[in-house]
Design a protein around this motif. Structure first.
Motif, mmCIF file in Angstrom:
data_model
loop_
_atom_site.group_PDB
_atom_site.id
_atom_site.type_symbol
_atom_site.label_atom_id
_atom_site.label_comp_id
_atom_site.label_asym_id
_atom_site.label_seq_id
_atom_site.Cartn_x
_atom_site.Cartn_y
_atom_site.Cartn_z
ATOM 1 N N THR A 1 10.358 11.205 -0.167
ATOM 2 C CA THR A 1 10.208 11.459 -1.351
ATOM 3 C C THR A 1 8.696 11.623 -1.886
ATOM 4 N N VAL A 2 7.784 10.879 -1.115
ATOM 5 C CA VAL A 2 6.293 11.193 -1.194
ATOM 6 C C VAL A 2 5.918 12.375 -0.839
ATOM 7 N N ALA B 1 2.942 5.999 -3.039
ATOM 8 C CA ALA B 1 4.075 6.458 -3.821
ATOM 9 C C ALA B 1 3.631 6.760 -5.214
ATOM 10 N N ILE B 2 3.108 5.888 -5.957
ATOM 11 C CA ILE B 2 2.906 5.843 -7.318
ATOM 12 C C ILE B 2 1.675 6.900 -7.282
ATOM 13 N N ALA C 1 2.847 10.539 -9.499
ATOM 14 C CA ALA C 1 2.585 10.713 -10.777
ATOM 15 C C ALA C 1 2.199 12.020 -11.275
ATOM 16 N N SER C 2 1.708 13.015 -10.369
ATOM 17 C CA SER C 2 1.366 14.412 -10.782
ATOM 18 C C SER C 2 2.811 15.209 -11.049
ATOM 19 N N VAL C 3 4.042 14.724 -10.406
ATOM 20 C CA VAL C 3 5.329 15.313 -10.632
ATOM 21 C C VAL C 3 5.967 14.950 -11.868
ATOM 22 N N MET D 1 0.878 -1.130 -0.031
ATOM 23 C CA MET D 1 0.059 0.021 0.004
ATOM 24 C C MET D 1 0.666 1.317 0.130
ATOM 25 N N LEU D 2 2.202 1.219 0.636
ATOM 26 C CA LEU D 2 3.047 2.158 0.485
ATOM 27 C C LEU D 2 3.297 2.440 -0.909
#
Length: 415
Positions: free
Chosen positions: A253-254, A166-167, A171-173, A161-162
């Motif tokens: 990072t997230v 993250a995905i 994704a927006s970045v 789930m982590l």
């Protein structure tokens, strides 16, 4: 010839053996990417652009030190942090300590259930109360995995789930890369008025969370035991550093992606004052796919973090009061207040703010005993903190506690 073939294989086996020992920190890291983080990071990026990038970096570095000390306490002493507090405190102190810790656990669940409910509303247009109930039921299912199958399967589910979280937020970045110069400029520590201080405190308060500090000591101990002093313990502590480092790198990072996405695409918009409006702005600016991935990431964040939060609440009660309660009961203890908040119609964004303020009260109660215990040679033996580590840990505790006091003051006074 045989030596050259055997050497790589033994190196591979050692690496594989070390990898198998990773996991507890990734469960604790869920607390660092929960809906409270989403709200504070997106607000910071939308209102101040790249100004508070340095706060994300600082918060995750500090969190890494705190989480390692928590894991080390469990591995070296064989006690969780709540058990260590129980061992040193009198009955009245233990009860008072448990009351504040349980209140913090309820506030944690409030933010996470609200986040899950909002995500279900965004994805399926469900009423918030129904979304909260579904979030609670799914989190109970995840807790059953831990209760029936053990910690390793639970770690795998939460780590999966982590990855979804993250995905969802990275994704927006990827779709709309942030400004490199803006990001680098944001590494310089500075503020821009009291509102930026408030957001910085909220970001750190949403990052270094009391229940994750309590829980990690138990996760590491339950997964690995408490080996005797010697090479085995030294190796386990070394691997734990990698476990914490990798987990905090992913969580950091997230969190950074959340802020950079908001700074790059939502900066200056007046309509980004809630998770729903932030989702709408991302969908309108970057397209439906980006909006969908963000909502899925938020849902995974709410489901995983409320499961981990409920797990922490049970561990806190067991550690401080030496009492074990049934799974369903312990889930309901922290879930019911969140459902009541949704049922009476409290604004979800306001509920998230309230939860962060309550969490702020609990920060010193987790950090001060942790630093004290890991700096105690009588308790830790040869694995006591070096003086520099202790000094840094006290500095971290002071900074985080001071910023959380500032968060409480600025929120209550409205300044």
């Amino acid at each position: 010839m045989s030596t050259s073939l055997t050497e790589p294989r033994s190196t591979f086996q050692r690496a594989r053996s070390a990898t198998v020992l990773l996991g507890p920190a990734f469960v604790a890291a869920i607390a660092y990417v929960d809906p409270g983080n989403v709200a504070s990071n997106i607000s910071a990026g939308a209102k101040f652009g790249y100004l508070l990038v340095w706060v994300i970096v600082m918060a995750n570095v500090m969190a890494g030190l705190v989480q390692f000390l928590s894991a080390k306490l469990g591995l070296v002493t064989g006690m969780s942090l709540p058990e260590a507090v129980r061992d040193k405190a009198g009955r009245k102190t233990r009860l008072a300590y448990w009351a504040q810790a349980e209140t913090v656990a309820m506030a944690t669940d409030l933010a996470e259930v609200v986040g899950g409910a909002i995500a279900l509303k965004l994805l399926f247009n469900l009423p918030l109360l129904l979304g909260g109930v579904i979030t609670g039921i799914v989190s109970l299912g995840l807790l059953l995995v831990q209760n029936k199958r053990g910690q390793k399967p639970f770690e795998r589910v939460i780590t999966g789930m982590l990855a979804v979280i993250a995905i969802g937020f990275l994704a927006s970045v990827v779709i709309s890369p942030p400004s490199a110069s803006g990001t680098i400029g944001g590494l310089v520590p500075r503020f821009d008025g009291s509102e930026s201080v408030l957001l910085a405190a909220a970001m750190i308060g949403a990052t270094v969370m009391p229940h994750a500090v309590y829980l990690h000591s138990a996760l590491a101990r339950d997964r690995h035991g408490s080996p005797e002093p010697g090479p085995a313990r030294a190796r386990l502590l070394r691997i734990t550093r990698y476990d914490v480092g990798l987990a905090m790198l992913l969580a950091g990072t997230v969190n950074l992606a959340m802020l950079l996405m908001a700074a790059g695409t939502l900066r200056g918009r007046e309509d980004v004052d809630s998770l729903e409006s932030a989702h709408a702005a991302v969908r309108d600016t970057l397209g439906p796919a980006a909006g969908l991935l963000l909502a899925i990431g938020l849902l995974a964040s709410g489901l995983a973090s409320t499961s981990v939060g409920a797990y922490a609440g049970a561990m806190i009660m067991e550690g401080l009061l030496n009492r074990t309660i049934p799974l369903l009961v312990r889930r309901l203890i922290t879930l019911i207040p969140a459902l009541v908040i949704l049922a009476i119609g409290v604004d979800p964004t306001q509920a998230l703010i309230i939860s962060q303020v309550v969490l702020s009260f609990g920060i010193p109660f987790a950090l001060i005993p942790l630093v004290h215990f890991t700096a105690d040679r009588n308790l830790m033996g040869d694995d006591v903190n070096p003086r520099l580590t202790t000094a840094l840990a006290w500095l971290v505790a002071l900074i985080i506690s001071a910023l959380n006091v500032a968060l409480i003051y600025l929120t209550v006074t409205g300044k």
